[in-house]
Motif scaffolding. Structure first.
Motif, short mmCIF file in Angstrom:
data_model
loop_
_atom_site.label_atom_id
_atom_site.label_comp_id
_atom_site.label_asym_id
_atom_site.label_seq_id
_atom_site.Cartn_x
_atom_site.Cartn_y
_atom_site.Cartn_z
N LEU A 143 -4.75 -2.53 -5.43
CA LEU A 143 -5.41 -2.36 -4.26
C LEU A 143 -6.71 -2.15 -4.16
O LEU A 143 -7.48 -3.01 -3.48
N LEU A 149 -8.15 0.21 3.35
CA LEU A 149 -7.57 -0.27 1.99
C LEU A 149 -8.45 0.24 0.96
O LEU A 149 -7.77 0.53 -0.22
N VAL A 203 -0.12 -6.13 1.15
CA VAL A 203 -1.40 -6.20 1.01
C VAL A 203 -2.11 -7.37 1.59
O VAL A 203 -3.01 -7.37 1.92
N ASP A 246 0.85 -1.18 -0.08
CA ASP A 246 0.08 0.02 -0.06
C ASP A 246 0.96 1.07 -0.06
O ASP A 246 1.99 1.10 -0.36
#
Length: 361
Positions: A328, A315, A151, A145
């Motif tokens: 993402l 996120l 992630v 990230d």
């Protein structure tokens, strides 16, 4: 197991989609429960100079492994790795650790390090990447990230956090909602009237504003946020349970139980609540998915958990702010889709299993 529960279990097993969803969700949840053993920046076990060490259980200073500092060892640094594998060759590891590590077999040393599958926790910052967020590679399967945190690790920890949050909110909201609805529907009259007016006032409170005010007064954490959400979630079940109690309370078998001197509490627990369970279970999928969506929404808006928590909503916020990092957004979308879909399918099977109209053949 009673015949009724056997019939319910058979009905549930007939729903293949619910069975497969339960199996897949159980695997994911089991993985998330043991997240520390799967994604962590500390080794599981270290064998150093004929002794075993467990960094996940106990903190060890760098000096334990022949280093210079009294602070906890940074196990991911190549210098500390060299110290452990070489048996404490401090000067050599500070001078050229990669060369020493490459010659470990020649030195005939038996020291070793057992790492988790993912060598990063949800808050581990990787200072070796060139850009943030960084794309997927061999070290980070779904990339990192905007703070170079892995992630995959954040998804594993965030999945566990979201599920526990949803389960706690659902369990306590269901207990409070069923209890309040049962009291209103069973006793009726002034009890029902007063409770209804209270619920109308309570549900008219601006839920989001309350969270914003409390977050400004108190440091927000998991338990405080869970408590606030429960306070505003229990009213969803009251109307359904109240209607079921109003319908059933004057049935002949209820009147007979009263005539026999059975207490109100036993009548509610033994005779009426089982009838209200089907309607209550029907709403459970909405409770579960709604709780997860609430947590994600609050984190997305910045009014949820602090940044130190592994949040799926955070996120998703990063995905919105980092349009140049599509991994993402894809990761957040797939995680929410799979999690919520599996839970809906499972509770659909449970709802059908408790439906008295469903008969196993």
């Amino acid at each position: 197991m009673s015949p009724l529960n056997k019939r319910r279990w058979q009905n549930f097993k007939q729903n293949k989609r619910a069975i497969y969803s339960l199996l897949i969700f159980s695997i994911f949840f089991l993985i998330s429960i043991f997240a520390e053993f799967i994604a962590n920046d500390k080794p599981l076990v270290i064998y150093y100079n004929k002794e075993f060490y467990s960094p996940m259980i106990k903190n060890y200073s760098e000096r334990v492994f022949g280093g210079e500092f009294e602070t906890e060892a940074e196990y991911k640094t190549i210098e500390v790795e060299c110290l452990i594998l070489s048996g404490g060759m401090l000067e050599e590891c500070l001078d050229n650790p990669r060369k020493i590590i490459s010659k470990i077999q020649e030195l005939k040393l038996n020291n070793w390090i057992l790492w988790p599958l993912i060598k990063s926790s949800f808050d581990t910052v990787n200072y070796d990447v060139d850009v943030a967020p960084s794309p997927p590679d061999n070290n980070h399967l779904l990339g990192t990230d905007d703070q170079t945190r892995d992630v995959v690790a954040r998804i594993i920890y965030g999945f566990r956090l979201s599920v526990f949050f949803a389960f706690l909110v659902t369990i306590f909201s269901t207990i409070i909602g069923i209890g309040a609805g049962a009291i209103q529907g069973f006793f009726g009259g002034w009890t029902d009237l007063i409770c209804q007016r209270f619920i109308e006032i309570w549900t008219s409170l601006p839920y989001l504003y309350v969270i914003i005010i409390l977050a400004a007064v108190f440091p927000m954490n998991f338990w405080l946020l869970t408590f606030i959400v429960i306070l505003f979630s229990w009213t969803a079940l009251v109307g359904v349970v109240r209607a079921e109690f109003l319908r059933v309370r004057n049935f002949e078998y209820i009147m007979a139980a009263r005539a026999l001197g059975v207490s109100n509490f036993k009548i509610i627990i033994r005779h009426i609540i089982p009838n209200a369970m089907v309607a209550s279970i029907t709403l459970l999928p909405f409770f579960i998915t709604g709780s997860i969506a609430t947590l994600a929404t609050l984190d997305f808006l910045g009014f949820g958990l602090p940044a130190s928590y592994p949040s799926l909503g955070e996120l998703a916020l990063q995905a919105k702010n980092q349009l140049n990092a599509p991994w993402l957004g894809i990761s957040a979308f797939l995680t929410f889709t799979v999690m919520l879909s599996l839970q809906v399918f499972i509770f659909e099977g449970i709802r059908d299993a408790f439906d008295p109209r469903k008969v196993f053949t």
